[in-house]
Scaffold this motif. Sequence first.
Motif, PDB file in Angstrom:
ATOM      1  N   GLN A   1      22.332 -32.714  41.855  1.00 21.17           N
ATOM      2  CA  GLN A   1      21.562 -31.494  42.117  1.00 21.17           C
ATOM      3  C   GLN A   1      22.465 -30.263  42.035  1.00 21.17           C
ATOM      4  O   GLN A   1      22.088 -29.243  41.448  1.00 21.17           O
ATOM      5  N   HIS A   2      23.664 -30.371  42.607  1.00 26.01           N
ATOM      6  CA  HIS A   2      24.608 -29.252  42.524  1.00 26.01           C
ATOM      7  C   HIS A   2      24.990 -28.972  41.079  1.00 26.01           C
ATOM      8  O   HIS A   2      25.126 -27.806  40.676  1.00 26.01           O
ATOM      9  N   ALA A   3      25.163 -30.039  40.285  1.00 20.90           N
ATOM     10  CA  ALA A   3      25.539 -29.875  38.880  1.00 20.90           C
ATOM     11  C   ALA A   3      24.425 -29.173  38.099  1.00 20.90           C
ATOM     12  O   ALA A   3      24.684 -28.275  37.288  1.00 20.90           O
ATOM     13  N   LEU A   4      23.186 -29.566  38.346  1.00 18.18           N
ATOM     14  CA  LEU A   4      22.055 -28.934  37.662  1.00 18.18           C
ATOM     15  C   LEU A   4      21.888 -27.480  38.094  1.00 18.18           C
ATOM     16  O   LEU A   4      21.560 -26.611  37.274  1.00 18.18           O
ATOM     17  N   GLN A   5      22.121 -27.202  39.367  1.00 20.64           N
ATOM     18  CA  GLN A   5      22.011 -25.829  39.841  1.00 20.64           C
ATOM     19  C   GLN A   5      23.091 -24.953  39.221  1.00 20.64           C
ATOM     20  O   GLN A   5      22.839 -23.783  38.872  1.00 20.64           O
ATOM     21  N   ALA A   6      24.312 -25.509  39.077  1.00 22.45           N
ATOM     22  CA  ALA A   6      25.388 -24.762  38.420  1.00 22.45           C
ATOM     23  C   ALA A   6      25.029 -24.470  36.958  1.00 22.45           C
ATOM     24  O   ALA A   6      25.319 -23.387  36.437  1.00 22.45           O
ATOM     25  N   MET A   7      24.393 -25.434  36.306  1.00 24.65           N
ATOM     26  CA  MET A   7      23.946 -25.215  34.921  1.00 24.65           C
ATOM     27  C   MET A   7      22.921 -24.080  34.875  1.00 24.65           C
ATOM     28  O   MET A   7      22.982 -23.204  33.991  1.00 24.65           O
ATOM     29  N   ALA A   8      21.974 -24.097  35.807  1.00 25.27           N
ATOM     30  CA  ALA A   8      20.958 -23.043  35.847  1.00 25.27           C
ATOM     31  C   ALA A   8      21.602 -21.675  36.070  1.00 25.27           C
ATOM     32  O   ALA A   8      21.208 -20.679  35.445  1.00 25.27           O
ATOM     33  N   ASP A   9      22.613 -21.623  36.941  1.00 19.88           N
ATOM     34  CA  ASP A   9      23.284 -20.354  37.218  1.00 19.88           C
ATOM     35  C   ASP A   9      24.014 -19.819  35.989  1.00 19.88           C
ATOM     36  O   ASP A   9      24.151 -18.603  35.828  1.00 19.88           O
ATOM     37  N   GLY A  10      24.492 -20.726  35.114  1.00 17.24           N
ATOM     38  CA  GLY A  10      25.252 -20.296  33.944  1.00 17.24           C
ATOM     39  C   GLY A  10      24.413 -19.991  32.717  1.00 17.24           C
ATOM     40  O   GLY A  10      24.896 -19.330  31.778  1.00 17.24           O
ATOM     41  N   LEU A  11      23.167 -20.442  32.703  1.00 19.95           N
ATOM     42  CA  LEU A  11      22.341 -20.273  31.501  1.00 19.95           C
ATOM     43  C   LEU A  11      22.093 -18.812  31.107  1.00 19.95           C
ATOM     44  O   LEU A  11      22.120 -18.491  29.909  1.00 19.95           O
ATOM     45  N   PRO A  12      21.845 -17.874  32.032  1.00 21.81           N
ATOM     46  CA  PRO A  12      21.669 -16.483  31.596  1.00 21.81           C
ATOM     47  C   PRO A  12      22.887 -15.932  30.857  1.00 21.81           C
ATOM     48  O   PRO A  12      22.742 -15.215  29.858  1.00 21.81           O
ATOM     49  N   ALA A  13      24.089 -16.272  31.340  1.00 28.38           N
ATOM     50  CA  ALA A  13      25.301 -15.804  30.670  1.00 28.38           C
ATOM     51  C   ALA A  13      25.452 -16.440  29.292  1.00 28.38           C
ATOM     52  O   ALA A  13      25.874 -15.777  28.325  1.00 28.38           O
ATOM     53  N   ILE A  14      25.095 -17.722  29.178  1.00 29.40           N
ATOM     54  CA  ILE A  14      25.147 -18.381  27.876  1.00 29.40           C
ATOM     55  C   ILE A  14      24.138 -17.744  26.923  1.00 29.40           C
ATOM     56  O   ILE A  14      24.392 -17.602  25.722  1.00 29.40           O
TER      57      ILE A  14
END
Length: 294
Positions: free
Chosen positions: A164-177
Amino acid sequence: MLNGVGLLIIVSCVFGSFLWSGGKMEIVLHALPHELLAIGGAAIGAFIVSNSMSTVKLAGKGLLRAFKGPRWKDKDYRDLLTLLFALLATFKKGGATAIESHLDAPKESAIFTRYPRVLADHHLVEFVCDYLRMMTVNFEDPHQLAEAMDNDIERHHHEELAPQHALQAMADGLPAIGIVAAVLGVIKTMGSIDQPTEVLGAMIGGALVGTFLGVLLAYCLVGPLAQKLLQVVEEDAKPFAIAKTAIIAHAQGAPTQVAIEIARRMTPSSCAPTFQQLETALDEAKNELIPATA
């Protein structure tokens, strides 16, 4: 089912409002494959780089859990309480000798096998068996037992939350990507600065699709799924607290049925059996207890 409805609402409202306001869908569709490749590939690559292989595999299973929802239903909580009653009553009546065979081989136990859905949760079964086994070797201090159980629950919960933490980190990085993909689109546009205004406008619009996709995927797909997975993990961890409450109450000398009633009050209110429902289930368990422990 509910997740699918939510995603349908998102897609319908986002793209429906775009078309309604006069937006040209062909620009989005033309840029979509390229931008999606850049954003999706970068996000997945970063996800793999930043996590262990076990976390990556668990994240895939976690997405399935998010769609399926909590595995524990109303009847499962009633079965767990009844199972705990049968185990504690057997322990109180016959001591370590009476319960040892059930703890050593739960899959062959006449008590455990009555509740196959509880038995299917091997982490919970191991947790219950390990701490009842501790009680059979004179683990007499209930406070030490409670502390050990709390630490065990916290460790298990931390491991369950890793995807869950890994998926949340991915979500946090998607706007920058998404911004990275958009910048690449702008670079491409600047290389065609001699083109007519209509062509440049379409190219800039295509570049902005990258920013749009990054934000959309972050806040309307990956982020919500990570949040849903958190709720599922929290819900599926509650049986551990119920088992701990029953075992500690028994260790403190409470009558078996009282210990189970105390544990019942730890059950989520939406799934908790009523006092009468639990009493009926316990009466049935009492009738089956003699042949099970014979």
